[in-house]
Design a protein around this motif. Structure first.
Motif, PDB file in Angstrom:
ATOM      1  N   PRO A  70       0.792  -1.239   0.000  1.00 20.73           N
ATOM      2  CA  PRO A  70       0.000   0.000   0.000  1.00 20.73           C
ATOM      3  C   PRO A  70       0.815   1.275   0.000  1.00 20.73           C
ATOM      4  O   PRO A  70       0.306   2.321  -0.417  1.00 20.73           O
ATOM      5  CB  PRO A  70      -0.822  -0.124   1.290  1.00 20.73           C
ATOM      6  N   ASN A 101     -14.315   0.731   3.024  1.00 21.69           N
ATOM      7  CA  ASN A 101     -12.942   1.230   3.108  1.00 21.69           C
ATOM      8  C   ASN A 101     -12.793   2.398   4.077  1.00 21.69           C
ATOM      9  O   ASN A 101     -11.675   2.825   4.366  1.00 21.69           O
ATOM     10  CB  ASN A 101     -12.450   1.668   1.725  1.00 21.69           C
ATOM     11  N   ASP A 116      -5.816  -1.707   4.483  1.00 22.63           N
ATOM     12  CA  ASP A 116      -5.064  -2.280   3.357  1.00 22.63           C
ATOM     13  C   ASP A 116      -3.725  -2.842   3.826  1.00 22.63           C
ATOM     14  O   ASP A 116      -3.288  -3.910   3.375  1.00 22.63           O
ATOM     15  CB  ASP A 116      -4.804  -1.215   2.288  1.00 22.63           C
ATOM     16  N   ASN A 145      -3.935   4.144   5.474  1.00 22.00           N
ATOM     17  CA  ASN A 145      -4.494   2.947   4.838  1.00 22.00           C
ATOM     18  C   ASN A 145      -4.235   1.722   5.723  1.00 22.00           C
ATOM     19  O   ASN A 145      -3.697   0.704   5.270  1.00 22.00           O
ATOM     20  CB  ASN A 145      -3.886   2.746   3.446  1.00 22.00           C
ATOM     21  N   HIS A 165      -8.405   6.080  -0.315  1.00 18.09           N
ATOM     22  CA  HIS A 165      -8.413   5.492   1.029  1.00 18.09           C
ATOM     23  C   HIS A 165      -8.735   3.999   0.962  1.00 18.09           C
ATOM     24  O   HIS A 165      -9.821   3.611   0.515  1.00 18.09           O
ATOM     25  CB  HIS A 165      -9.464   6.203   1.893  1.00 18.09           C
ATOM     26  N   ASN A 166      -7.785   3.171   1.387  1.00 18.19           N
ATOM     27  CA  ASN A 166      -7.980   1.713   1.461  1.00 18.19           C
ATOM     28  C   ASN A 166      -8.624   1.157   0.193  1.00 18.19           C
ATOM     29  O   ASN A 166      -9.631   0.450   0.226  1.00 18.19           O
ATOM     30  CB  ASN A 166      -8.847   1.363   2.681  1.00 18.19           C
TER      31      ASN A 166
END
Length: 598
Positions: free
Chosen positions: A284, A340, A422, A419, A329-330
Motif C-alpha cells: 500500500p 474502506n 489495506d 491505509n 483510502h484503502n
C-alpha cells in the motif's frame, strides 16, 4: 426344594456318562468350527492388505494427499509435530519408478518446509507477547522487494502487529494454503477463471495474459455490457453488468477479469461452480504513491500540493461521499467489496481486518503479490496447470521512471496509518504467499522456473520489440498500440519490429496491446452484431469529442462508463426520493397507537 448340583461321581450309571461325553464333544466341535472360520477371515484380510501395500509401492505413493482436520489442526504443538512425523514416514517410502520419484520428493519437501514453518510459528505464538517482531517469512526471502528501503520500509519487513491481528484465523489460513498438491496425473489446465483486477497492482499485465490465453483457445469472456471497459466500477458487481447474461445469448462464460467491485454471490450467478478465483495485492505504500500521481484529478487530491500535504490533512481533504474519492483510502479493501472508510485508530480495526481476511480466504483460491511478479506468475502457472509460455508477459500500463517519486520513511509511515486496513490485509497475504510457494512449488524449483521465465521474456523482447523495451507514448508509432494517458502519469508502451512474419506479428501484437484496445477487440469478436450497432451509433461523434485526452476508441469507452455511472446515480437518487415520498404519504402511528394522516 432345589436339587443339588450334578457332579461327576463314581456311582453314576454308564449311560449318563456317555451322554455327558457326547454333549461335551459337540460343543467343542462348534468352537473349533468358529475358530477355523475366524482363521480363514484373518488370512484373507492379511493377504488383501499385503497386496494393497505392494500396489501402493508400485504406483509411487498415489495417496500422498492429506486432508486437514479442522478440530485438531492447530491446537497444540504436539499435533503439528505428529503431522511432521507422519509426513516424514510417507516421505521415506521409496518408489521404483525413478522418473516420478523426483516429483514426489519435491512435493514432500514442500510439505515438510511448510509444516516446519507452521511448527515454529506456533511455538512463537506461545512464547511472544503483543510486541512487534521483525522476522522473515522464508529463508532468504524478505517480505518486500529490494527497493523497499526507498519507500521508508525496513527489509526484512517487520510485522507491525500482533500475531492475533495479522493472522486471526490460523486454521482458515492453513485450510486455504495446505491443500492437496496437483500431480502430473491429476493436473488439468483450468479454463474457468475469475481475476479480481485491483488498481495499480500490475493487474493490467495479468489481464493481458488472460486475454491472450482465452483468445488463443476460443474461450468466452464475461465482458462488460454495452461495450464498456469496466464492469461498471465502482458500483458493486451485479450479474446483469455482463453482456449476454440478460439476453441469454451466451450459455457459458470462461473468464471474467475486468475491473469490478467484487461481490461473490453475484459473480457466482455468471461463472461455473468449478471457477478458479484469484487476485493480486501490492504494498500500500508504493500503491498510494502511484494512485496519487494517476488519480491526481479526484476531489480528494485536487487541492493538495503533495502527497504529504494530503496525508497531513487527510480527514479534511477526504469526503467519502464524493464521487471517486474511494481511490484515496484503502482502495484494496474497496475493490474486494469491503467498507474502506475506517479510521486508523478505530476500535474495530482489528475485527474488521480479521473479517476481511477471512472473507478473502473463503472466496479466493490464490492471492498474488505484485512485488514478486515473476514468482507470482510461476505460482499461477502451477495453480492453473498452465505452461511457461502461457504466463510470459511484458509490463503494461507501467509508468515512466520520470513520473515516479521516491518517498521518505516518514511519508511511508503516514500511508500505513492512513491505509491501515489495506496494510494489514497486505501483510497477511504476503505471509501466506510464501506458504503457498513452499506447498505448490518449492524454493529451489521456484528459482529455476523464474530464471526460465525471464529468459523466455528476454527472447521475446529481442524478437518482438523494436527498441528492446518500453518507450514513452510520444515515441509509439502505431496509434492503436498507444496506452491511455491519465493524470500526471506517463504510461509507456511498445513498438513492434517491422520485419516480423505474419504469425509472429500476431503473437507479438497480442503481448503489447493495451487493455482498452484489447477489450474492444474481444467484444467485437464475441458480439459482432452489437459491436456494429455501437459503431453506427457513435459514427456522427466528432473526433475532438471522441478523443478528449485519449484515443478515439478509449475515449468512447470511458465516456460510456461515465454516462452509465451518471445514469445509475440518477436512478438511485430517484428511488431514494420515491421512498421518502412514499414514507411521507403513508399514515403514521404514534406511541399511543393513534394513526394520523400526513
Amino acid at each position: 426344594m432345589l436339587s443339588p448340583p450334578r457332579r461327576w461321581i463314581r456311582d453314576q450309571s454308564p449311560g449318563s456318562v456317555t451322554s455327558c461325553v457326547r454333549r461335551g464333544l459337540c460343543s467343542r466341535r462348534h468352537s473349533l468350527w468358529i475358530l477355523l472360520i475366524l482363521l480363514v477371515v484373518c488370512i484373507a484380510i492379511q493377504t488383501f492388505v499385503a497386496r494393497q501395500a505392494r500396489n501402493d509401492k508400485l504406483t509411487g505413493l498415489p495417496h500422498l494427499r492429506f486432508t486437514v482436520n479442522k478440530q485438531h489442526l492447530f491446537p497444540t504443538v504436539q499435533n503439528a509435530w505428529e503431522s511432521i512425523q507422519s509426513l516424514t514416514a510417507k516421505r521415506d517410502v521409496k518408489s521404483p519408478q525413478t522418473d516420478r520419484t523426483a516429483d514426489v520428493h519435491q512435493q514432500n519437501e514442500g510439505y515438510r518446509k511448510q509444516l516446519d514453518y507452521i511448527l515454529s510459528k506456533h511455538v512463537d505464538n506461545l512464547a511472544i507477547d503483543s510486541q512487534t517482531k521483525a522476522r522473515k517469512v522464508s529463508a532468504g526471502k524478505p517480505l518486500l522487494p529490494k527497493h523497499g528501503a526507498s519507500l521508508g520500509l525496513q527489509v526484512p519487513l517487520a510485522l507491525n502487529s500482533t500475531r492475533k491481528s495479522l493472522i486471526p484465523n490460523p486454521p482458515s489460513l492453513l485450510k486455504a494454503h495446505i491443500n492437496s498438491v496437483p500431480t502430473k496425473e491429476t493436473c488439468h489446465p483450468k479454463s474457468h477463471i475469475v481475476f479480481l483486477k485491483t488498481h495499480k497492482t500490475a493487474s493490467s499485465t495479468i489481464l493481458n495474459i488472460l486475454y491472450r490465453y482465452g483468445e488463443s483457445r476460443n474461450l468466452t469472456f464475461a465482458l462488460p455490457l454495452n461495450k464498456h471497459s469496466q464492469l461498471f466500477y465502482p458500483f458493486s458487481f451485479a450479474s446483469h453488468f455482463v453482456e449476454g447474461v440478460s439476453s441469454r445469448s451466451l450459455r457459458e462464460f470462461h473468464i471474467m477479469c475486468n475491473h469490478m467491485r467484487f461481490r461473490k454471490y453475484e459473480v457466482a450467478k455468471v461463472m461455473p461452480r468449478d471457477t478458479f478465483y484469484f487476485s493480486i495485492l501490492r504494498n500500500p505504500v508504493a500503491m498510494m504513491e502511484s494512485i496519487f500521481i494517476y488519480y491526481r484529478s479526484i476531489p480528494a487530491f485536487h487541492k493538495t500540493r503533495s502527497l504529504d500535504n494530503f496525508l497531513d490533512n487527510s480527514w479534511k481533504n477526504y469526503n467519502s461521499s464524493v464521487t471517486n474519492n474511494h481511490y484515496a483510502h484503502n482502495i484494496l479493501a474497496f475493490d474486494f467489496g469491503f467498507d474502506n472508510n475506517v479510521a486508523p485508530g478505530a476500535d474495530d480495526l482489528e475485527e474488521r481486518t480479521s473479517m476481511a481476511i477471512a472473507a478473502i480466504e473463503r472466496d479466493f483460491h490464490l492471492i498474488l503479490i505484485s512485488e514478486y511478479f515473476d514468482e507470482s506468475m510461476i505460482l499461477l502457472k502451477h495453480a492453473l496447470c498452465w505452461s511457461l509460455e502461457d504466463v510470459v508477459s511484458f509490463k503494461l500500463n507501467s509508468r515512466s521512471e520520470k513520473s515516479r517519486h521516491p518517498l521518505l520513511p516518514e511519508t511511508a509511515e503516514k500511508i500505513k496509518r492512513w491505509n491501515a486496513l489495506d496494510w494489514r490485509i497486505y501483510l497477511h497475504f504476503n505471509t501466506s504467499f510464501w506458504l503457498k510457494v513452499d506447498s505448490l512449488v518449492g524454493q529451489e524449483q521456484m528459482k529455476r522456473e523464474v530464471s526460465q521465465l525471464r529468459e523466455l521474456q528476454t527472447k521475446l523482447a529481442n524478437s518482438c520489440l523494436k527498441d528492446g523495451g518500453a518507450v514513452d507514448p510520444s515515441k509509439i508509432k502505431d496509434v492503436g498500440l498507444k496506452p491511455f494517458q491519465y493524470g500526471a502519469a506517463v504510461i509507456q508502451g511498445y513498438n513492434l519490429n517491422p520485419d516480423l512474419d505474419t504469425q509472429t506479428k500476431i503473437k507479438c501484437q497480442r503481448l503489447i496491446t493495451p487493455e482498452l484496445q484489447y477489450t474492444d477487440r474481444l467484444y467485437t469478436q464475441q458480439f459482432p452484431e452489437l459491436a456494429a450497432k455501437h459503431k453506427q451509433e457513435t459514427k456522427g461523434v466528432s473526433p475532438r469529442r471522441q478523443r478528449s485526452d485519449r484515443t478515439g476508441m478509449t475515449g468512447r469507452a470511458w465516456a460510456r462508463d461515465a454516462h452509465y455511472r451518471q445514469m445509475m446515480r440518477r436512478k438511485f437518487s430517484n428511488l431514494k426520493n420515491q421512498k421518502a415520498l412514499t414514507s411521507a404519504l403513508l399514515p403514521h402511528t404514534d406511541a399511543n397507537n393513534n394513526t394520523s394522516m400526513p
